[in-house]
Every structure is written in C-alpha cells, then in structure tokens.
Scaffold this motif. Structure first.
Motif, PDB file in Angstrom:
ATOM      1  N   LEU A 183     -29.044 -25.993  36.396  1.00  0.00           N
ATOM      2  CA  LEU A 183     -28.730 -24.573  36.507  1.00  0.00           C
ATOM      3  C   LEU A 183     -27.823 -24.070  35.381  1.00  0.00           C
ATOM      4  O   LEU A 183     -27.886 -22.896  35.031  1.00  0.00           O
ATOM      5  CB  LEU A 183     -28.112 -24.273  37.868  1.00  0.00           C
ATOM      6  N   SER A 184     -27.012 -24.924  34.803  1.00  0.00           N
ATOM      7  CA  SER A 184     -26.131 -24.479  33.718  1.00  0.00           C
ATOM      8  C   SER A 184     -26.845 -24.458  32.366  1.00  0.00           C
ATOM      9  O   SER A 184     -26.356 -23.830  31.425  1.00  0.00           O
ATOM     10  CB  SER A 184     -24.880 -25.357  33.640  1.00  0.00           C
ATOM     11  N   ALA A 185     -28.002 -25.115  32.256  1.00  0.00           N
ATOM     12  CA  ALA A 185     -28.731 -25.180  30.986  1.00  0.00           C
ATOM     13  C   ALA A 185     -29.040 -23.775  30.469  1.00  0.00           C
ATOM     14  O   ALA A 185     -29.681 -22.975  31.153  1.00  0.00           O
ATOM     15  CB  ALA A 185     -30.024 -25.975  31.162  1.00  0.00           C
ATOM     16  N   GLY A 186     -28.533 -23.456  29.288  1.00  0.00           N
ATOM     17  CA  GLY A 186     -28.771 -22.154  28.687  1.00  0.00           C
ATOM     18  C   GLY A 186     -27.852 -21.058  29.179  1.00  0.00           C
ATOM     19  O   GLY A 186     -27.920 -19.929  28.692  1.00  0.00           O
ATOM     20  N   GLY A 187     -26.986 -21.388  30.145  1.00  0.00           N
ATOM     21  CA  GLY A 187     -26.039 -20.406  30.667  1.00  0.00           C
ATOM     22  C   GLY A 187     -24.783 -20.329  29.825  1.00  0.00           C
ATOM     23  O   GLY A 187     -24.631 -21.056  28.841  1.00  0.00           O
ATOM     24  N   ASP A 188     -23.877 -19.475  30.214  1.00  0.00           N
ATOM     25  CA  ASP A 188     -22.627 -19.259  29.480  1.00  0.00           C
ATOM     26  C   ASP A 188     -21.597 -20.321  29.869  1.00  0.00           C
ATOM     27  O   ASP A 188     -21.101 -20.306  30.996  1.00  0.00           O
ATOM     28  CB  ASP A 188     -22.094 -17.864  29.804  1.00  0.00           C
ATOM     29  N   PRO A 189     -21.256 -21.248  28.958  1.00  0.00           N
ATOM     30  CA  PRO A 189     -20.268 -22.281  29.290  1.00  0.00           C
ATOM     31  C   PRO A 189     -18.879 -21.706  29.575  1.00  0.00           C
ATOM     32  O   PRO A 189     -18.080 -22.330  30.261  1.00  0.00           O
ATOM     33  CB  PRO A 189     -20.247 -23.197  28.069  1.00  0.00           C
ATOM     34  N   ALA A 192     -16.247 -22.516  36.069  1.00  0.00           N
ATOM     35  CA  ALA A 192     -14.913 -22.820  36.591  1.00  0.00           C
ATOM     36  C   ALA A 192     -15.012 -23.126  38.079  1.00  0.00           C
ATOM     37  O   ALA A 192     -15.748 -22.457  38.813  1.00  0.00           O
ATOM     38  CB  ALA A 192     -13.967 -21.636  36.373  1.00  0.00           C
ATOM     39  N   CYS A 193     -14.287 -24.147  38.511  1.00  0.00           N
ATOM     40  CA  CYS A 193     -14.127 -24.454  39.934  1.00  0.00           C
ATOM     41  C   CYS A 193     -15.455 -24.604  40.677  1.00  0.00           C
ATOM     42  O   CYS A 193     -15.591 -24.169  41.818  1.00  0.00           O
ATOM     43  CB  CYS A 193     -13.278 -23.398  40.612  1.00  0.00           C
ATOM     44  N   GLY A 194     -16.459 -25.187  40.019  1.00  0.00           N
ATOM     45  CA  GLY A 194     -17.753 -25.376  40.649  1.00  0.00           C
ATOM     46  C   GLY A 194     -18.701 -24.204  40.480  1.00  0.00           C
ATOM     47  O   GLY A 194     -19.826 -24.254  40.935  1.00  0.00           O
ATOM     48  N   TRP A 195     -18.255 -23.140  39.811  1.00  0.00           N
ATOM     49  CA  TRP A 195     -19.095 -21.978  39.559  1.00  0.00           C
ATOM     50  C   TRP A 195     -19.715 -22.091  38.168  1.00  0.00           C
ATOM     51  O   TRP A 195     -19.084 -22.593  37.238  1.00  0.00           O
ATOM     52  CB  TRP A 195     -18.276 -20.688  39.577  1.00  0.00           C
ATOM     53  N   LEU A 196     -20.934 -21.559  38.048  1.00  0.00           N
ATOM     54  CA  LEU A 196     -21.580 -21.475  36.739  1.00  0.00           C
ATOM     55  C   LEU A 196     -22.475 -20.254  36.716  1.00  0.00           C
ATOM     56  O   LEU A 196     -22.796 -19.689  37.758  1.00  0.00           O
ATOM     57  CB  LEU A 196     -22.407 -22.744  36.450  1.00  0.00           C
ATOM     58  N   LYS A 197     -22.832 -19.846  35.514  1.00  0.00           N
ATOM     59  CA  LYS A 197     -23.837 -18.794  35.338  1.00  0.00           C
ATOM     60  C   LYS A 197     -25.041 -19.449  34.698  1.00  0.00           C
ATOM     61  O   LYS A 197     -24.909 -20.188  33.718  1.00  0.00           O
ATOM     62  CB  LYS A 197     -23.323 -17.678  34.423  1.00  0.00           C
ATOM     63  N   ASP A 198     -26.231 -19.155  35.240  1.00  0.00           N
ATOM     64  CA  ASP A 198     -27.441 -19.717  34.648  1.00  0.00           C
ATOM     65  C   ASP A 198     -27.888 -18.869  33.455  1.00  0.00           C
ATOM     66  O   ASP A 198     -27.229 -17.893  33.083  1.00  0.00           O
ATOM     67  CB  ASP A 198     -28.542 -19.895  35.708  1.00  0.00           C
ATOM     68  N   LYS A 199     -29.003 -19.229  32.858  1.00  0.00           N
ATOM     69  CA  LYS A 199     -29.478 -18.547  31.653  1.00  0.00           C
ATOM     70  C   LYS A 199     -29.881 -17.099  31.894  1.00  0.00           C
ATOM     71  O   LYS A 199     -30.053 -16.340  30.951  1.00  0.00           O
ATOM     72  CB  LYS A 199     -30.622 -19.327  31.016  1.00  0.00           C
ATOM     73  N   TYR A 200     -30.015 -16.697  33.156  1.00  0.00           N
ATOM     74  CA  TYR A 200     -30.328 -15.304  33.494  1.00  0.00           C
ATOM     75  C   TYR A 200     -29.072 -14.511  33.853  1.00  0.00           C
ATOM     76  O   TYR A 200     -29.156 -13.322  34.142  1.00  0.00           O
ATOM     77  CB  TYR A 200     -31.322 -15.253  34.657  1.00  0.00           C
ATOM     78  N   GLY A 201     -27.922 -15.195  33.892  1.00  0.00           N
ATOM     79  CA  GLY A 201     -26.669 -14.531  34.235  1.00  0.00           C
ATOM     80  C   GLY A 201     -26.329 -14.581  35.712  1.00  0.00           C
ATOM     81  O   GLY A 201     -25.314 -14.029  36.134  1.00  0.00           O
ATOM     82  N   LEU A 202     -27.181 -15.239  36.533  1.00  0.00           N
ATOM     83  CA  LEU A 202     -26.920 -15.354  37.967  1.00  0.00           C
ATOM     84  C   LEU A 202     -25.869 -16.434  38.215  1.00  0.00           C
ATOM     85  O   LEU A 202     -25.941 -17.518  37.637  1.00  0.00           O
ATOM     86  CB  LEU A 202     -28.219 -15.706  38.702  1.00  0.00           C
ATOM     87  N   SER A 203     -24.889 -16.129  39.051  1.00  0.00           N
ATOM     88  CA  SER A 203     -23.809 -17.071  39.355  1.00  0.00           C
ATOM     89  C   SER A 203     -24.192 -17.983  40.517  1.00  0.00           C
ATOM     90  O   SER A 203     -24.762 -17.528  41.520  1.00  0.00           O
ATOM     91  CB  SER A 203     -22.522 -16.319  39.719  1.00  0.00           C
ATOM     92  N   TRP A 204     -23.863 -19.252  40.374  1.00  0.00           N
ATOM     93  CA  TRP A 204     -24.107 -20.278  41.383  1.00  0.00           C
ATOM     94  C   TRP A 204     -22.816 -21.038  41.620  1.00  0.00           C
ATOM     95  O   TRP A 204     -22.008 -21.195  40.709  1.00  0.00           O
ATOM     96  CB  TRP A 204     -25.149 -21.281  40.882  1.00  0.00           C
ATOM     97  N   GLN A 205     -22.628 -21.507  42.840  1.00  0.00           N
ATOM     98  CA  GLN A 205     -21.536 -22.428  43.162  1.00  0.00           C
ATOM     99  C   GLN A 205     -22.184 -23.743  43.566  1.00  0.00           C
ATOM    100  O   GLN A 205     -22.939 -23.785  44.533  1.00  0.00           O
ATOM    101  CB  GLN A 205     -20.687 -21.902  44.314  1.00  0.00           C
ATOM    102  N   ILE A 206     -21.887 -24.807  42.825  1.00  0.00           N
ATOM    103  CA  ILE A 206     -22.446 -26.124  43.108  1.00  0.00           C
ATOM    104  C   ILE A 206     -21.312 -26.930  43.747  1.00  0.00           C
ATOM    105  O   ILE A 206     -20.360 -27.321  43.065  1.00  0.00           O
ATOM    106  CB  ILE A 206     -22.950 -26.813  41.813  1.00  0.00           C
ATOM    107  N   VAL A 207     -21.406 -27.133  45.062  1.00  0.00           N
ATOM    108  CA  VAL A 207     -20.268 -27.675  45.817  1.00  0.00           C
ATOM    109  C   VAL A 207     -20.690 -28.831  46.718  1.00  0.00           C
ATOM    110  O   VAL A 207     -21.846 -28.917  47.136  1.00  0.00           O
ATOM    111  CB  VAL A 207     -19.604 -26.573  46.678  1.00  0.00           C
TER     112      VAL A 207
END
Length: 158
Positions: free
Chosen positions: A101-107, A111-126
């Motif tokens: 999900l982080s591939a191509g997203g904004d590094p 933070a804290c288990g949150w990431l943005k994917d390449k489409y800008g959608l935020s995910w929490q991987i917990v």
C-alpha cells in the motif's frame, strides 16, 4: 455481490483512476474482486462533464467488504480526515500490507502506522490488538517514533 447485507459502504472519489485503483486494491487483499463497472451514458456525461463511455464507478470487494470508487473529476482529493484501517494478525502481515500500500505513496505522510497510497488514500496498518497495545504509555511512546508499526518494539517498550 455477496448475499450478506452491508449497510455502510465506503465510496471513494477519484479523478480518473477509479477502475485502476479498484484493480490495484483487489490485487492486494485476499477474498477480493471487482463486482461491477458502470460507464458514463450520454445523459450522465453531459451532466457531469465526464467523457462518454468512460468508467463512472467501479464496485469491488476488499476481503468481503464492499467499496465503490467513482471517477468524479479533480474537484475533491483524499486527505487524512478519513483512513481505512487494516487489522493484521502478525508482523508479517503488517510488513506485506505496508509494502504494497505504501508503494508509490508519499513517504512524508507515514507516521504511527499510517500511510498514504499512490492515490493519496490514507490507510492505517495495525496489529489486531492495537487497542490493548496503546493502553501502555511506553508502547504509545514507541509508536510515536515509528512509521511502520513494529509489534515487538511496542511490546518491549511496555
């Protein structure tokens, strides 16, 4: 669609990438599939300004959860006010979903288990037991220093 009734369905607004995103998400999660694609008709294309016969919506299931993606144009963008939470059984699952999900997203949006994917959608991987882990101030302090969650490090800081 499956026979089970789902009262609330996430509806995600994209510019033009709804079908691409649906296929991407379906490739990541087990028990996932595209359920339908609708296209802009003459009337809906005229009303929306979207191209005739282009994809309007992509309905899909992510691990059995119904989701719909809409190509609505560039008017709205995703932000961190909404995120999708992925509960994981172990560190291997956290690592796998984080990587995909982080591939191509904004590094810088990690933070804290949150990431943005390449489409800008935020995910929490917990981890599945995140609520228990954050009951301990030491675990929370450790979490605040992490991008991707490290379960062992959180437990060690407890």
């Amino acid at each position: 669609m499956s026979g089970r009734f789902q009262r609330i369905t996430p509806f995600l607004w994209f510019d033009t990438q709804a079908e691409e995103a649906a296929n991407y998400y379906v490739s990541i999660f087990p028990n996932s599939r595209i359920t339908s694609i609708t296209r802009y008709t003459k009337e809906s294309a005229e009303a929306s300004g979207r191209p005739l016969d282009s994809v309007m919506t992509a309905a899909f299931e992510l691990d059995g959860q119904q989701v719909t993606a809409l190509n609505g144009g560039p008017i709205f963008k995703f932000n961190e006010a909404l995120s999708l939470v992925v509960r994981c059984h172990d560190q291997a699952e956290i690592d796998r979903y984080w990587e995909k999900l982080s591939a191509g997203g904004d590094p810088n949006a990690q933070a804290c288990g949150w990431l943005k994917d390449k489409y800008g959608l935020s995910w929490q991987i917990v981890p599945a037991d995140i609520e228990e882990l954050v009951q301990n101030p030491g675990s929370v302090a450790a979490l605040m220093q992490m991008k991707k969650i490290d379960i062992a490090a959180m437990k060690a800081a407890a």
